[in-house]
Design a protein around this motif. Sequence first.
Motif, PDB file in Angstrom:
ATOM      1  N   VAL A 207       1.405  -1.069  -0.686  1.00 10.36           N
ATOM      2  CA  VAL A 207      -0.343  -0.233  -0.274  1.00 10.36           C
ATOM      3  C   VAL A 207       1.297   1.022  -0.011  1.00 10.36           C
ATOM      4  O   VAL A 207       1.683   1.042   0.710  1.00 10.36           O
ATOM      5  CB  VAL A 207      -0.434   0.384   1.633  1.00 10.36           C
ATOM      6  N   THR A 213      -3.383   0.618  -4.136  1.00 10.75           N
ATOM      7  CA  THR A 213      -2.028  -0.202  -4.282  1.00 10.75           C
ATOM      8  C   THR A 213      -2.093  -0.415  -5.767  1.00 10.75           C
ATOM      9  O   THR A 213      -2.899  -0.031  -7.375  1.00 10.75           O
ATOM     10  CB  THR A 213      -3.388  -1.741  -4.461  1.00 10.75           C
ATOM     11  N   LEU A 240      -9.378  -1.051   0.487  1.00 10.67           N
ATOM     12  CA  LEU A 240      -8.448   0.060   0.449  1.00 10.67           C
ATOM     13  C   LEU A 240      -9.259   0.492   2.140  1.00 10.67           C
ATOM     14  O   LEU A 240     -10.498   0.773   2.724  1.00 10.67           O
ATOM     15  CB  LEU A 240      -8.312   1.132  -0.086  1.00 10.67           C
TER      16      LEU A 240
END
Length: 303
Positions: A207, A213, A240
């Motif tokens: 991340v 990503t 996320l």
Amino acid sequence: MCMMSFKKETPLANAAFWAARKGNLALLQLLLNSGRVDVDCRDSTGATALMVASYSGNMQCVRELVLQGADINIQRDSGATALFFAAQQGHNDIVKFLFEFGASTEFITRDGGTALLAACQHGHCPVVETLLKNGANIHDQLCDGATPLFLAAQGGFVDVVRLLLTFGAKANQPRQDGTTALWIAAQLGYSEVVRVLLLRGADRDAVRTDGTTALFKAASKGYNDVIEELLKFSPTLGVLKNGSTALHAAVLGGNLKSVSLLLEAGASPSIRNKANERPADLTKNERILRALKTAEAIKSSLP
């Protein structure tokens, strides 16, 4: 990283620099042998005739300057050397010649640049190999943390990426902002680079500091070849921190093929984006809801 300047200081120095840039060996020899031009004369940026000849790829002039005593490792005001400029421009014959006469890979420019970083940034694979075999540090970093591998991936130079990994480059070394070589390759659509990095241990789900990503960025751009490589390596689909998914990115980007690929891989169109559930974000929230309805429609139509 820095580029060459051709500013001159005096008429004779001007002529010497011109000869070095144009590859006029006869004129360069005449000026140097006259005793009126210092072999290490500099321009207003601190560049020397050897740097100019190295940048321009004029091997005969480089040889003449070195044999007449030019300082190979002298640095321009920016910190760059003749080796840096030869590497930056991909002149492998000059790089090899400079090493024969004591060129060093350890000099660093103001932004942290080295000959290796410059060669990787411009995709000069033979030069990269020569530098590594002559002591260049594969873990060099620019001031922002970018490594040779990162710069090669950013440029889509798959041969350089392979070479660096073979020499021990760290596949998951991030830049200061958390950007990895895999993330930048995915964001720019370099599927072959993505494949090579994944095979050599790159973390698909690393991340970035902004929470994204590699899969999310590929989906947002509609790079389906990259999405397929990422899904081939690992079918998992992460969410996320703000609740966004690669599916959100794909539908908001209008990339229906990407949406289809993600749905086939098991993405759920029912996941809501938490960051967009606030009343102040109603317009964006409505866009996401409509996009998810589109995703649901596509999913229901899949065989």
